[in-house]
Design an enzyme around this catalytic site. Structure first.
Site, PDB file in Angstrom:
ATOM      1  N   ASP A   1       0.813  -1.219   0.000  1.00  0.00           N
ATOM      2  CA  ASP A   1       0.000   0.000   0.000  1.00  0.00           C
ATOM      3  C   ASP A   1       0.848   1.271   0.000  1.00  0.00           C
ATOM      4  O   ASP A   1       0.447   2.290   0.560  1.00  0.00           O
ATOM      5  CB  ASP A   1      -0.972   0.031   1.196  1.00  0.00           C
ATOM      6  CG  ASP A   1      -1.803  -1.230   1.276  1.00  0.00           C
ATOM      7  OD1 ASP A   1      -2.348  -1.628   0.239  1.00  0.00           O
ATOM      8  OD2 ASP A   1      -1.899  -1.830   2.370  1.00  0.00           O
TER       9      ASP A   1
ATOM     10  N   GLY B   1      -4.501  -4.813  -4.165  1.00  0.00           N
ATOM     11  CA  GLY B   1      -5.521  -3.840  -4.540  1.00  0.00           C
ATOM     12  C   GLY B   1      -4.882  -2.485  -4.617  1.00  0.00           C
ATOM     13  O   GLY B   1      -4.259  -2.059  -3.664  1.00  0.00           O
ATOM     14  N   HIS B   2      -4.929  -1.870  -5.763  1.00  0.00           N
ATOM     15  CA  HIS B   2      -4.527  -0.469  -5.776  1.00  0.00           C
ATOM     16  C   HIS B   2      -5.426   0.361  -6.684  1.00  0.00           C
ATOM     17  O   HIS B   2      -6.054  -0.158  -7.590  1.00  0.00           O
ATOM     18  CB  HIS B   2      -3.033  -0.286  -6.058  1.00  0.00           C
ATOM     19  CG  HIS B   2      -2.574  -0.775  -7.380  1.00  0.00           C
ATOM     20  ND1 HIS B   2      -1.928  -1.978  -7.519  1.00  0.00           N
ATOM     21  CD2 HIS B   2      -2.641  -0.225  -8.599  1.00  0.00           C
ATOM     22  CE1 HIS B   2      -1.632  -2.135  -8.784  1.00  0.00           C
ATOM     23  NE2 HIS B   2      -2.049  -1.093  -9.465  1.00  0.00           N
TER      24      HIS B   2
HETATM   25  P1  IMP Z   1      -2.889 -12.914   2.356  1.00  0.00           P
HETATM   26  O1  IMP Z   1      -1.968 -12.387   1.296  1.00  0.00           O
HETATM   27  O2  IMP Z   1      -4.339 -12.675   2.059  1.00  0.00           O
HETATM   28  O3  IMP Z   1      -2.577 -14.323   2.717  1.00  0.00           O
HETATM   29  O4  IMP Z   1      -2.589 -12.062   3.693  1.00  0.00           O
HETATM   30  C1  IMP Z   1      -1.331 -12.137   4.365  1.00  0.00           C
HETATM   31  C2  IMP Z   1      -0.906 -10.784   4.895  1.00  0.00           C
HETATM   32  O5  IMP Z   1      -0.584  -9.926   3.805  1.00  0.00           O
HETATM   33  C3  IMP Z   1      -1.968 -10.041   5.721  1.00  0.00           C
HETATM   34  O6  IMP Z   1      -1.329  -9.298   6.738  1.00  0.00           O
HETATM   35  C4  IMP Z   1      -2.597  -9.103   4.700  1.00  0.00           C
HETATM   36  O7  IMP Z   1      -3.157  -7.968   5.319  1.00  0.00           O
HETATM   37  C5  IMP Z   1      -1.356  -8.721   3.896  1.00  0.00           C
HETATM   38  N1  IMP Z   1      -1.675  -8.291   2.532  1.00  0.00           N
HETATM   39  C6  IMP Z   1      -2.061  -9.055   1.492  1.00  0.00           C
HETATM   40  N2  IMP Z   1      -2.250  -8.302   0.394  1.00  0.00           N
HETATM   41  C7  IMP Z   1      -1.953  -7.038   0.732  1.00  0.00           C
HETATM   42  C8  IMP Z   1      -1.905  -5.804   0.008  1.00  0.00           C
HETATM   43  O8  IMP Z   1      -2.170  -5.697  -1.195  1.00  0.00           O
HETATM   44  N3  IMP Z   1      -1.529  -4.718   0.730  1.00  0.00           N
HETATM   45  C9  IMP Z   1      -1.175  -4.775   2.040  1.00  0.00           C
HETATM   46  N4  IMP Z   1      -1.202  -5.902   2.741  1.00  0.00           N
HETATM   47  C10 IMP Z   1      -1.576  -7.030   2.100  1.00  0.00           C
END
Ligand code: IMP
Length: 432
Positions: A13, A40-41
């Site tokens: 982010d 997501g951006h």
């Molecule tokens: P997962 O990728 O859904 O397995 O989540 C694992 C960790 O990565 C968690 O702390 C999520 O909040 C973080 N995370 C996953 N995708 C993003 C992103 O696009 N931005 C920030 N944090 C992310």
């Protein structure tokens, strides 16, 4: 020819959309190399239209670019179709999207297992996005994944889904007390979805290699960030792939010697979503100030982001593990109107001062930030387009961040709009 990796230098982010705005129109290829629809951006087009991109490379919004979902990405077919549908509804031409035949698929049982596992972990939960990303990568490594190419062979697809569900259903029913999933229904649904995108499945490794040999520019778009990398991040509070620059070669299937630049995206302060250590996190009104002023709410999940001051230890680490050649410092405008701006220059752990990341996660959990305070500025900087137009104190902040991070700052974001960027070095121009 430039093959440039864009990588978040913190916990994701950081505002990578700003960098794709800057370079996206001058490249021929944009490649996603890891992650899935957990990313997501937001991209803001010159006409003010806002798009939230999750799985598809952001180059989809620029006509004429070939966009690749690389072998290192995990693709949820339903999420892919939904995103394509949203883009097409807004008349975006999606014909330039290709999917690697070796990309793994996120199946409904991955999503189910992600959610029940998080519930089961309770207070120890990772705080995942609940999109099934971790379980899909688990199956990839366990050699029981379903790949995009399996969609081209019905009998293999059926076989793989059935054999995966033999195990997954045991886990869902016997460990988590959930209902078993029906392999026949999953097969039918996936086949129906595949009919809508299987023409996009390609040997993207070969196509990329040929394009690079022709001298075309390629942007490798990392999602999440350095500290969320499964190897180099704050394990276990990480995602299940390698956003760091080495992951770009593996996840796109090109040789590591093909990469020519690594641009780190660095927010002028720090944010994180989900659980895990965060030394400069603020639990006071300043955290709230950064959240409100910076609009720090997740694009994908709508969760409030945790906020803190800039952490130079993390930036130095990101420079090192990614081989960052250039930084894009984003959201500098959010720091306007502060009397003084703190920068974390080191940590104190058990009475000892550290300049680099601690050896163990335990020490990282206990790390207390050591701050240096720089004088702030009160001028509105959102209209600045040249470094010299920035107030002297903002310039000094940027130079100090650059010095502590160990790589040159080549661009600075001073607002959300495409044009609200100060360019100090143009990487594509330099690389010809
Ligand atoms: P997962 O990728 O859904 O397995 O989540 C694992 C960790 O990565 C968690 O702390 C999520 O909040 C973080 N995370 C996953 N995708 C993003 C992103 O696009 N931005 C920030 N944090 C992310």
């Amino acid at each position: 020819m430039a093959v440039m990796v864009l990588i978040g230098a913190q916990w994701g982010d950081e505002g990578k959309g700003k960098a794709t705005d800057l370079y996206g129109e001058r490249v021929q290829w944009v490649v996603r190399y890891q992650g899935g629809n957990n990313a997501g951006h937001t991209v803001v087009l010159p006409d003010g239209q806002k798009f939230a991109i999750r799985l598809i490379p952001s180059g989809i919004l620029t006509p004429g670019i070939t966009n690749v979902i690389g072998n290192g990405v995990v693709v949820n077919p339903g999420a892919l179709l939904e995103e394509l549908g949203e883009l097409e509804k807004r008349e975006v031409d999606t014909s330039g999207l290709l999917i690697s035949a070796d990309a793994h698929l996120v199946m409904p049982y991955h999503v189910a297992i992600d959610r029940v596992t998080e519930r089961y972990l309770g207070k120890a939960k990772i705080g995942t996005t609940g999109r099934g990303i971790g379980p899909a990568y688990q199956d990839k490594v366990a050699r029981m994944g379903v790949r995009a190419q399996d969609l081209l062979d019905e009998s293999i697809l059926r076989q793989k889904i059935e054999s995966a569900l033999e195990l997954k259903n045991q886990i869902l029913v016997k460990v988590y007390n959930r209902k078993a999933l029906d392999p026949g229904k999953i097969f039918d649904d996936v086949l129906e979805q595949a009919a809508q995108f299987s023409h996009r499945i390609a040997d993207t490794r070969l196509l990329l290699d040929q394009a690079i040999s022709r001298g075309e520019h390629v942007l490798m778009e990392g999602s999440q960030g350095t500290l969320l990398d499964v190897d180099h991040g704050t394990y276990p509070f990480v995602t299940s792939s390698n956003p760091t620059s080495g992951g770009a070669a593996v996840g796109a299937g090109i040789g590591a010697t093909r990469l020519t630049a690594v641009m780190g995206i660095l927010k002028a302060y720090t944010t994180r979503v989900g659980s895990g250590p965060f030394p400069t996190e603020l639990h006071d009104e300043w955290g709230e100030y950064l959240r409100k002023t910076g609009g720090e709410v997740g694009v994908n999940t709508g969760r409030d982001r945790r906020c803190g001051w800039f952490d130079a230890v993390i930036a130095r680490y990101a420079t090192r593990v990614n081989g960052i050649t250039d930084y894009f410092l984003t959201k500098l405008d959010v720091l306007s109107s502060l009397e003084q701006v703190p920068i974390c220059v080191g940590y104190r752990v058990d009475g000892e001062q550290l300049d680099e990341m601690p050896l163990t996660q335990t020490d990282f959990h206990h790390a207390e930030p050591v701050y240096e305070y720089l004088p702030g500025w009160f001028e509105d900087i959102t209209g600045c387009r040249d470094f010299d137009e920035l107030p002297a104190n903002a310039q000094a902040y940027v130079r100090r961040v650059e010095e502590l991070s160990g790589s040159r700052i080549s661009a600075i974001g001073v607002g959300p709009g495409r044009e609200q960027t100060i360019v100090l070095h143009d990487i594509l121009e330099e690389q010809g």
